[in-house]
Scaffold this active site. Sequence first.
Site, mmCIF file in Angstrom:
data_model
loop_
_atom_site.group_PDB
_atom_site.id
_atom_site.type_symbol
_atom_site.label_atom_id
_atom_site.label_comp_id
_atom_site.label_asym_id
_atom_site.label_seq_id
_atom_site.Cartn_x
_atom_site.Cartn_y
_atom_site.Cartn_z
ATOM 1 N N TYR A 73 19.147 81.750 -21.494
ATOM 2 C CA TYR A 73 18.480 80.995 -22.548
ATOM 3 C C TYR A 73 17.200 80.334 -22.027
ATOM 4 C CZ TYR A 73 22.450 80.831 -25.905
ATOM 5 O OH TYR A 73 23.429 81.118 -26.817
ATOM 6 N N GLY A 74 17.177 80.073 -20.740
ATOM 7 C CA GLY A 74 16.150 79.204 -20.153
ATOM 8 C C GLY A 74 14.732 79.732 -20.177
ATOM 9 N N CYS A 91 20.813 72.684 -14.089
ATOM 10 C CA CYS A 91 21.292 73.826 -14.870
ATOM 11 C C CYS A 91 22.737 74.010 -14.449
ATOM 12 C CB CYS A 91 20.473 75.077 -14.554
ATOM 13 S SG CYS A 91 21.206 76.609 -15.176
ATOM 14 N N THR A 92 23.625 74.198 -15.419
ATOM 15 C CA THR A 92 25.054 74.213 -15.093
ATOM 16 C C THR A 92 25.490 75.468 -14.328
ATOM 17 O OG1 THR A 92 25.525 75.073 -17.314
ATOM 18 C CG2 THR A 92 25.678 72.684 -16.994
ATOM 19 N N HIS A 93 24.630 76.458 -14.264
ATOM 20 C CA HIS A 93 24.954 77.617 -13.421
ATOM 21 C C HIS A 93 24.838 77.287 -11.930
ATOM 22 C CE1 HIS A 93 24.443 79.996 -17.108
ATOM 23 N NE2 HIS A 93 24.873 81.074 -16.468
ATOM 24 N N CYS A 113 25.379 72.992 -21.181
ATOM 25 C CA CYS A 113 24.173 73.742 -20.848
ATOM 26 C C CYS A 113 22.980 72.807 -21.051
ATOM 27 C CB CYS A 113 24.069 74.948 -21.791
ATOM 28 S SG CYS A 113 22.578 75.927 -21.613
ATOM 29 N N ASN A 114 22.229 72.577 -19.997
ATOM 30 C CA ASN A 114 21.072 71.676 -20.090
ATOM 31 C C ASN A 114 20.027 72.225 -21.056
ATOM 32 O OD1 ASN A 114 21.192 69.577 -17.548
ATOM 33 N ND2 ASN A 114 22.217 71.501 -17.102
ATOM 34 N N THR A 115 19.833 73.535 -21.009
ATOM 35 C CA THR A 115 18.813 74.182 -21.841
ATOM 36 C C THR A 115 19.170 74.027 -23.323
ATOM 37 O OG1 THR A 115 18.545 75.779 -20.056
ATOM 38 C CG2 THR A 115 17.580 76.362 -22.172
ATOM 39 N N ASP A 150 28.261 77.290 -23.291
ATOM 40 C CA ASP A 150 27.100 77.502 -22.408
ATOM 41 C C ASP A 150 26.494 78.864 -22.751
ATOM 42 O OD1 ASP A 150 25.349 77.025 -20.087
ATOM 43 O OD2 ASP A 150 26.429 78.682 -19.173
ATOM 44 N N SER A 151 25.256 79.066 -22.296
ATOM 45 C CA SER A 151 24.601 80.364 -22.505
ATOM 46 C C SER A 151 25.358 81.485 -21.799
ATOM 47 C CB SER A 151 23.181 80.304 -21.953
ATOM 48 O OG SER A 151 23.237 80.092 -20.552
HETATM 49 N N1 DGL Z 1 23.382 76.998 -17.908
HETATM 50 C C1 DGL Z 1 22.193 76.702 -18.596
HETATM 51 C C2 DGL Z 1 21.649 75.322 -18.287
HETATM 52 O O1 DGL Z 1 22.401 74.437 -17.935
HETATM 53 C C3 DGL Z 1 21.052 77.652 -18.699
HETATM 54 C C4 DGL Z 1 21.145 79.006 -18.289
HETATM 55 C C5 DGL Z 1 20.238 79.964 -19.008
HETATM 56 O O2 DGL Z 1 19.038 80.037 -18.717
HETATM 57 O O3 DGL Z 1 20.798 80.655 -19.833
HETATM 58 O O4 DGL Z 1 20.470 75.077 -18.413
#
Ligand code: DGL
EC number: 5.1.1.3
Length: 252
Positions: free
Chosen positions: A39-40, A181-183, A70-72, A7-8
């Site tokens: 990353y987003g 988003c996984t966060h 990570c979705n992004t 993940d990011s």
């Molecule tokens: N956890 C990431 C996701 O699922 C993105 C977080 C980020 O912006 O870095 O999209």
Amino acid sequence: MPIGFFDSGVGGLSVLREAIKLLPNEHFIYFGDSKNAPYGVKKVEEVRELTHKAVEFLIDKGAKAIVIACNTATSAAISTLRETYTSMPVIGIEPALKPAVKLHRDGAVVIMATPVTLQEKKFINLMEKYKDESEIVSMPCPGLVEFIEKGNIDGEEVRQYLEEKFKIYKNIEIGSIVLGCTHYPFVKNLIKDILGYDVPIIDGGFGTSKELKRKLEELKVLSGSEEKGDVKIYNSLEGDNIIKISNKLLYS
Ligand code: DGL
């Protein structure tokens, strides 16, 4: 051989904790790129490049399968990763729009995700598929990841951020919320509290872990061990603090 998670930053730990429940005898290695998070809000090309680098790291550590938790990063890089690593399973994650739509509740399905996820083709195609079944409303949340990266999941600042967000969407009747988003699963309780009424809040952690298990079974590469597996966490940020935050989030 371990399963590699990426993940990011610390977000993918919300997926890893589901995978550990489902596959307790597997070894896991996790790499969070907190140094380069979030990353987003980056350019897609940059996210793709960082994701490929991270996957190389996990493969160098002996990973037998990769989960892009990570979705992004999934929306930016899953196709090029699958072209590059043809002999190993590469599992991605996408906003759990389908299960939310299939609940057939009154009100809109609100998708909370990063700007990159919401603007990428992968999500636009997904939305196209379900747009006639439900009203789908995007809620980009730039800035939310940064709180969670610091381990701040219930402090005053993150509460204010979310209160503001939901204020902007106050004219919408909400039927369900998708955490794209996984966060965000780490602030699920806070979201519930701010909403003040009960709606299903859905994330893709369990579905992705089930898909991982199915793939490993299909390829017959599941661990045969009856002992509990290890979890090793790596991060691009130097120092102990980020590992402490990671452990706290994973086992909370
Ligand atoms: N956890 C990431 C996701 O699922 C993105 C977080 C980020 O912006 O870095 O999209």
